[in-house]
Design an enzyme around this catalytic site. Structure first.
Site, PDB file in Angstrom:
ATOM      1  N   CYS A  65       0.861  -1.188   0.000  1.00  0.00           N
ATOM      2  CA  CYS A  65       0.000   0.000   0.000  1.00  0.00           C
ATOM      3  C   CYS A  65       0.894   1.234   0.000  1.00  0.00           C
ATOM      4  O   CYS A  65       2.119   1.119   0.115  1.00  0.00           O
ATOM      5  CB  CYS A  65      -0.873  -0.008   1.258  1.00  0.00           C
ATOM      6  SG  CYS A  65       0.110   0.028   2.780  1.00  0.00           S
ATOM      7  N   HIS A  76       5.768  -5.034   8.509  1.00  0.00           N
ATOM      8  CA  HIS A  76       5.780  -6.423   8.962  1.00  0.00           C
ATOM      9  C   HIS A  76       5.990  -7.393   7.805  1.00  0.00           C
ATOM     10  O   HIS A  76       5.062  -8.061   7.360  1.00  0.00           O
ATOM     11  CB  HIS A  76       4.488  -6.739   9.719  1.00  0.00           C
ATOM     12  CG  HIS A  76       4.501  -6.229  11.117  1.00  0.00           C
ATOM     13  ND1 HIS A  76       3.365  -5.963  11.836  1.00  0.00           N
ATOM     14  CD2 HIS A  76       5.541  -5.935  11.950  1.00  0.00           C
ATOM     15  CE1 HIS A  76       3.702  -5.535  13.048  1.00  0.00           C
ATOM     16  NE2 HIS A  76       5.014  -5.502  13.130  1.00  0.00           N
ATOM     17  N   CYS A 120       2.784   5.778   8.906  1.00  0.00           N
ATOM     18  CA  CYS A 120       1.847   5.937   7.791  1.00  0.00           C
ATOM     19  C   CYS A 120       0.928   7.126   8.077  1.00  0.00           C
ATOM     20  O   CYS A 120       0.379   7.232   9.180  1.00  0.00           O
ATOM     21  CB  CYS A 120       1.017   4.672   7.651  1.00  0.00           C
ATOM     22  SG  CYS A 120      -0.336   4.878   6.476  1.00  0.00           S
ATOM     23  N   HIS A 165      -0.342  -4.969  19.403  1.00  0.00           N
ATOM     24  CA  HIS A 165       0.087  -4.642  18.035  1.00  0.00           C
ATOM     25  C   HIS A 165       0.774  -3.279  18.097  1.00  0.00           C
ATOM     26  O   HIS A 165       0.310  -2.372  18.798  1.00  0.00           O
ATOM     27  CB  HIS A 165      -1.120  -4.596  17.087  1.00  0.00           C
ATOM     28  CG  HIS A 165      -0.713  -4.436  15.646  1.00  0.00           C
ATOM     29  ND1 HIS A 165      -0.406  -3.206  15.095  1.00  0.00           N
ATOM     30  CD2 HIS A 165      -0.533  -5.348  14.656  1.00  0.00           C
ATOM     31  CE1 HIS A 165      -0.060  -3.382  13.830  1.00  0.00           C
ATOM     32  NE2 HIS A 165      -0.128  -4.673  13.542  1.00  0.00           N
ATOM     33  N   GLU A 175       0.830  -0.750  16.236  1.00  0.00           N
ATOM     34  CA  GLU A 175      -0.023   0.403  15.918  1.00  0.00           C
ATOM     35  C   GLU A 175      -0.889   0.799  17.119  1.00  0.00           C
ATOM     36  O   GLU A 175      -1.070   1.983  17.407  1.00  0.00           O
ATOM     37  CB  GLU A 175      -0.915   0.104  14.705  1.00  0.00           C
ATOM     38  CG  GLU A 175      -1.694   1.336  14.273  1.00  0.00           C
ATOM     39  CD  GLU A 175      -2.740   1.068  13.205  1.00  0.00           C
ATOM     40  OE1 GLU A 175      -3.800   1.713  13.254  1.00  0.00           O
ATOM     41  OE2 GLU A 175      -2.495   0.209  12.315  1.00  0.00           O
ATOM     42  N   SER A 197       1.936  -9.742  10.460  1.00  0.00           N
ATOM     43  CA  SER A 197       1.270  -8.697   9.687  1.00  0.00           C
ATOM     44  C   SER A 197      -0.236  -8.785   9.927  1.00  0.00           C
ATOM     45  O   SER A 197      -0.893  -9.722   9.475  1.00  0.00           O
ATOM     46  CB  SER A 197       1.574  -8.884   8.198  1.00  0.00           C
ATOM     47  OG  SER A 197       0.607  -8.229   7.411  1.00  0.00           O
ATOM     48  N   SER A 198      -0.771  -7.795  10.646  1.00  0.00           N
ATOM     49  CA  SER A 198      -2.196  -7.813  10.996  1.00  0.00           C
ATOM     50  C   SER A 198      -3.065  -7.892   9.752  1.00  0.00           C
ATOM     51  O   SER A 198      -3.989  -8.699   9.664  1.00  0.00           O
ATOM     52  CB  SER A 198      -2.533  -6.558  11.804  1.00  0.00           C
ATOM     53  OG  SER A 198      -3.921  -6.442  11.959  1.00  0.00           O
ATOM     54  N   SER A 205       2.095  -5.432   3.233  1.00  0.00           N
ATOM     55  CA  SER A 205       3.538  -5.275   3.394  1.00  0.00           C
ATOM     56  C   SER A 205       4.324  -6.376   2.666  1.00  0.00           C
ATOM     57  O   SER A 205       5.524  -6.530   2.863  1.00  0.00           O
ATOM     58  CB  SER A 205       3.895  -5.257   4.887  1.00  0.00           C
ATOM     59  OG  SER A 205       3.185  -6.247   5.590  1.00  0.00           O
TER      60      SER A 205
END
Length: 314
Positions: free
Chosen positions: A16, A45, A101, A129, A131, A229-230, A274
């Site tokens: 992304c 990730h 981001c 996590h 984030e 990676s969520s 990712s």
């Protein structure tokens, strides 16, 4: 004679805009400041991405205290960091570049604004996590309460909150699961305030929509991405929920299950935000060895989002 195998390739998939920007920040920092540059936590990730950046001169550390050479710059990962991290960097006289981001930064600003306007804040997200740690770390401890499931909503009580209530969310959640949690919150707290524009990012939403579009037609579904990676893990859940029970996360240690593929006629493939596209191509090439493969790309959205680099790198 090789057996036929039909592959639906989800699009959009892979990198992304936030991930592209974060990787570019590391590469540009290395070319501008020379090697090594430090990166706090995995920049994104994905194991492959991290290994390639290490080869170019990035040193990954867990905390700023692990930095051996304070004259070198440090980059903060795309997932965002608590306020305490840039503060610590300033105290240590470290020069830093923030690769958070912009869509995560938007959630950070939202939380600050809500707090300033006198709201109690609920964050829908996954405990531990990076984030979530970063978002909760924008405000003093205890200002944000984490909600992980609908069950957590059931446990909330009206009198837990002295102020008006608002919610924000992690950017990489399952769109459908989050909608269920939000609905439960709105039923319980009809006056709860939500974000003007939803927090789950465009890339997460698009990748999940593409998977939903094709998963029900597939015998098996593969999501290329890392275990931590969520958004990749969510894509596997989305594929299962959409009707493909044999959905797998293809991370770096996972062997391709050729014996199961042997009995499949239609396979779906996507990749997390990712995951580099070359990993998808490697998987496709492996499948082509034993089967006569036809590929149909299923496009649900065109992504034209590009994020500017931080001013330090222009």
């Amino acid at each position: 004679m090789k057996k036929e195998l039909k592959i639906y390739l989800a699009s959009p998939r892979g990198f992304c805009a936030g991930v592209k920007r974060a990787i570019e920040i590391v590469e540009k920092s290395i070319s501008k400041f020379g090697a090594p540059v430090y990166v706090r936590h995995e920049i994104v990730h994905n194991k492959q991405v991290v290994e390639e950046l290490k080869e170019k001169g990035a040193i990954f550390v867990d905390e700023l205290s692990d930095i051996d050479d304070a004259s070198r710059p440090v980059i903060f990962s795309a997932h965002g960091v608590p306020k305490s991290v840039p503060e610590e960097a300033k105290l240590k006289n470290l020069s830093f570049v923030d690769a958070t981001c912009p869509l995560v930064s938007k959630v950070h600003r939202e939380s600050e604004q809500l707090n300033k306007n006198g709201f109690d804040i609920l964050l829908i997200g996954h405990k531990n996590h990076p984030e979530v740690i970063g978002t909760m770390g924008q405000l003093p401890k205890g200002s944000i309460k984490l909600i992980e499931t609908k069950n957590d909503v059931d446990l909330l009580k009206e009198n837990d909150f002295k102020k008006p209530l608002a919610y924000i969310t992690q950017t990489t959640l399952s769109v459908d699961d989050t909608a269920e949690i939000i609905e439960a919150l709105k039923n319980k707290f009809p006056k709860i305030k939500g974000p003007i524009k939803e927090d789950i990012c465009y890339a997460t939403t698009n990748r999940q929509s593409a998977v939903k579009e094709i998963a029900s037609k597939c015998d098996m579904f593969f999501v290329v991405g890392s275990r931590n990676s969520s958004n990749s893990v969510r894509l596997v859940e989305v594929a299962k929920k959409a009707g493909c029970n044999k959905s797998h996360l293809m991370h770096s240690e996972k062997e391709i299950p050729f014996n199961e593929i042997e009995n499949s006629e239609i396979i779906g493939i996507s990749s997390g935000a990712s995951a580099p596209e070359k990993l998808v191509q490697t998987l496709l090439n492996s499948l082509k060895r034993d089967r006569n493969v036809s590929i149909e790309e299923v496009i649900v959205a065109e992504e034209k989002v590009v994020f500017k680099l931080p001013k330090e790198l222009n």
